[in-house]
Design a protein around this motif. Structure first.
Motif, PDB file in Angstrom:
ATOM      1  N   ALA A 187       0.826  -1.206   0.000  1.00 41.01           N
ATOM      2  CA  ALA A 187       0.000   0.000   0.000  1.00 41.01           C
ATOM      3  C   ALA A 187       0.864   1.262   0.000  1.00 41.01           C
ATOM      4  O   ALA A 187       0.438   2.309  -0.499  1.00 41.01           O
ATOM      5  N   ARG A 252      -0.553   8.499  -0.876  1.00 43.17           N
ATOM      6  CA  ARG A 252      -0.770   7.089  -0.530  1.00 43.17           C
ATOM      7  C   ARG A 252      -1.261   6.903   0.911  1.00 43.17           C
ATOM      8  O   ARG A 252      -1.566   5.780   1.316  1.00 43.17           O
ATOM      9  N   PRO A 254      -4.100   7.630   2.497  1.00 40.13           N
ATOM     10  CA  PRO A 254      -5.410   6.962   2.674  1.00 40.13           C
ATOM     11  C   PRO A 254      -5.345   5.455   2.464  1.00 40.13           C
ATOM     12  O   PRO A 254      -5.951   4.688   3.222  1.00 40.13           O
ATOM     13  N   ALA A 255      -4.612   5.007   1.438  1.00 39.03           N
ATOM     14  CA  ALA A 255      -4.511   3.568   1.177  1.00 39.03           C
ATOM     15  C   ALA A 255      -3.751   2.865   2.297  1.00 39.03           C
ATOM     16  O   ALA A 255      -4.095   1.738   2.693  1.00 39.03           O
ATOM     17  N   LEU A 257      -3.585   3.854   5.484  1.00 37.54           N
ATOM     18  CA  LEU A 257      -4.456   3.809   6.652  1.00 37.54           C
ATOM     19  C   LEU A 257      -5.520   2.724   6.501  1.00 37.54           C
ATOM     20  O   LEU A 257      -5.846   2.014   7.467  1.00 37.54           O
ATOM     21  N   LEU A 258      -6.054   2.594   5.290  1.00 33.29           N
ATOM     22  CA  LEU A 258      -7.058   1.555   5.046  1.00 33.29           C
ATOM     23  C   LEU A 258      -6.459   0.165   5.236  1.00 33.29           C
ATOM     24  O   LEU A 258      -7.061  -0.706   5.877  1.00 33.29           O
ATOM     25  N   ALA A 259      -5.253  -0.041   4.717  1.00 32.30           N
ATOM     26  CA  ALA A 259      -4.588  -1.336   4.886  1.00 32.30           C
ATOM     27  C   ALA A 259      -4.278  -1.600   6.355  1.00 32.30           C
ATOM     28  O   ALA A 259      -4.415  -2.735   6.842  1.00 32.30           O
ATOM     29  N   THR A 261      -5.918  -0.562   9.015  1.00 37.48           N
ATOM     30  CA  THR A 261      -7.129  -0.937   9.752  1.00 37.48           C
ATOM     31  C   THR A 261      -7.536  -2.378   9.490  1.00 37.48           C
ATOM     32  O   THR A 261      -8.208  -2.990  10.322  1.00 37.48           O
ATOM     33  N   GLN A 262      -7.111  -2.925   8.353  1.00 35.45           N
ATOM     34  CA  GLN A 262      -7.486  -4.292   8.001  1.00 35.45           C
ATOM     35  C   GLN A 262      -6.504  -5.341   8.516  1.00 35.45           C
ATOM     36  O   GLN A 262      -6.898  -6.495   8.726  1.00 35.45           O
ATOM     37  N   THR A 270      -8.235   5.522  20.337  1.00 37.20           N
ATOM     38  CA  THR A 270      -8.130   6.545  19.288  1.00 37.20           C
ATOM     39  C   THR A 270      -7.779   7.918  19.856  1.00 37.20           C
ATOM     40  O   THR A 270      -7.155   8.727  19.170  1.00 37.20           O
TER      41      THR A 270
END
Length: 327
Positions: A187, A252, A254-255, A257-259, A261-262, A270
């Motif tokens: 990512a 990059r 956002p991608a 951060l998305l990866a 979280t997964q 938080t």
């Protein structure tokens, strides 16, 4: 009565004259002085009284009074000098849908925003310790035994093992499976390493690795041992941090951060993320202190079952841990 008042006024007019309404006639004496109105302002006979103007004191007002506690809370949140400790775990391959696996990467992280100070300590996976409820074994098996009994309890078991052996409370953790590590690096668009010397089969210099190559790099022990592998992991973490600070990598985020979280499992709340992020940004990649439990702190040993492990020298390890993270 009226006659008396008129006489009184006439008498007063004969004996008193306003000097501001009289003037002398040129060429005549004082006895010939007569009066006539002057063309002056009516209030000219009065002396001016100086008035001091007071400066208006600035007032905070309701908005200012509201901002004071907010600023105080903001400063306390970001700069309160307490250390946040996080246990980083890299989990080996596990059966699909479970986390029953060993933690081949164990890194203690201490973050102090006020300094700012960020410290990392890598612990050898073969360190022979006492695991509460299990007895003596390698430290990387604490997670495995707990997950095999009760899914989801692996991080807590390793935290308790650290408390029991190192005397250190580490309340937070971040856990990532090696497969997730590959997705995270991909990512980012891969990662560029600047090697100061030949490592893991790569020559000194810059090398751009994708996720699979990066995972092989941190796990490589060819021609070396676990101490080199720990250094590889710390070098890669700092390189990833340095790369994400470059403006070219910002699209990059956002991608990434998305990866994250997964593939990353964590109990860091938080509300702590901005505080920790600010500390990392203030410290920068070059401000992160990296340490490992060195060879002089352990003794190679072969168990009765034929396992090659590392016996800890607590007289050397515990003072180092206390200096880095406190008691």
């Amino acid at each position: 009565m009226l006659c008396f008042e008129v006489k009184l006024h006439l008498a007063m007019d004969e004996h008193w004259q306003d000097p501001g309404l009289t003037q002398r006639v040129p060429g005549r004496g004082l006895e010939a002085e007569k009066t006539r109105p002057r063309l002056t302002e009516p209030m000219a006979r009065f002396q001016p009284v100086p008035i001091k103007h007071r400066r208006r004191q600035p007032r905070l007002g309701c908005l200012g009074l509201l901002l004071i506690p907010l600023v105080a809370l903001f400063a306390a949140y970001f700069l309160t000098p307490f250390q946040t400790r996080i246990l980083l775990m890299g989990v080996d391959r596990a059966p699909e849908g479970s986390m029953v696996a060993r933690t081949d990467t164990i890194i203690l992280v201490g973050i102090e925003p006020l300094q700012p100070r960020v410290r990392m300590l890598s612990i050898p996976r073969d360190l022979w310790v006492t695991i509460p409820g299990e007895g003596e074994n390698r430290i990387n098996t604490a997670h495995f035994f707990a997950e095999a009994k009760v899914p989801g309890t692996g991080p807590r078991a390793l935290q308790e093992t650290l408390r029991y052996n190192f005397g250190l409370n580490v309340p937070f953790y971040a856990r990532v499976r090696f497969e997730g590590f590959v997705a995270l690096i991909d990512a980012m668009g891969g990662i560029t390493l600047d090697l100061p010397e030949p490592m893991a089969g790569y020559d000194a210099g810059q090398h751009h690795l994708d996720g699979t190559q990066a995972l092989a790099f941190v796990r490589n022990r060819t021609g070396s041992d676990d101490f080199f592998r720990m250094a590889h992991g710390q070098l890669l973490l700092k390189a990833a941090f340095r790369q994400m600070l470059k403006p070219a990598s910002w699209p990059r985020i956002p991608a990434v951060l998305l990866a994250a979280t997964q593939v990353v499992d964590t109990n860091v709340p938080t509300w702590l993320w901005p505080r920790l992020a600010l500390a990392l940004l203030r410290a920068g990649p070059d401000g992160i202190e990296t340490h490992v439990l060195g060879r002089e702190m352990v003794t190679p040993f072969t168990t009765s079952g034929g396992a090659n492990v590392l016996l800890p020298n607590w007289d050397l390890i515990r003072p180092m841990v206390q200096e880095m993270f406190g008691s």
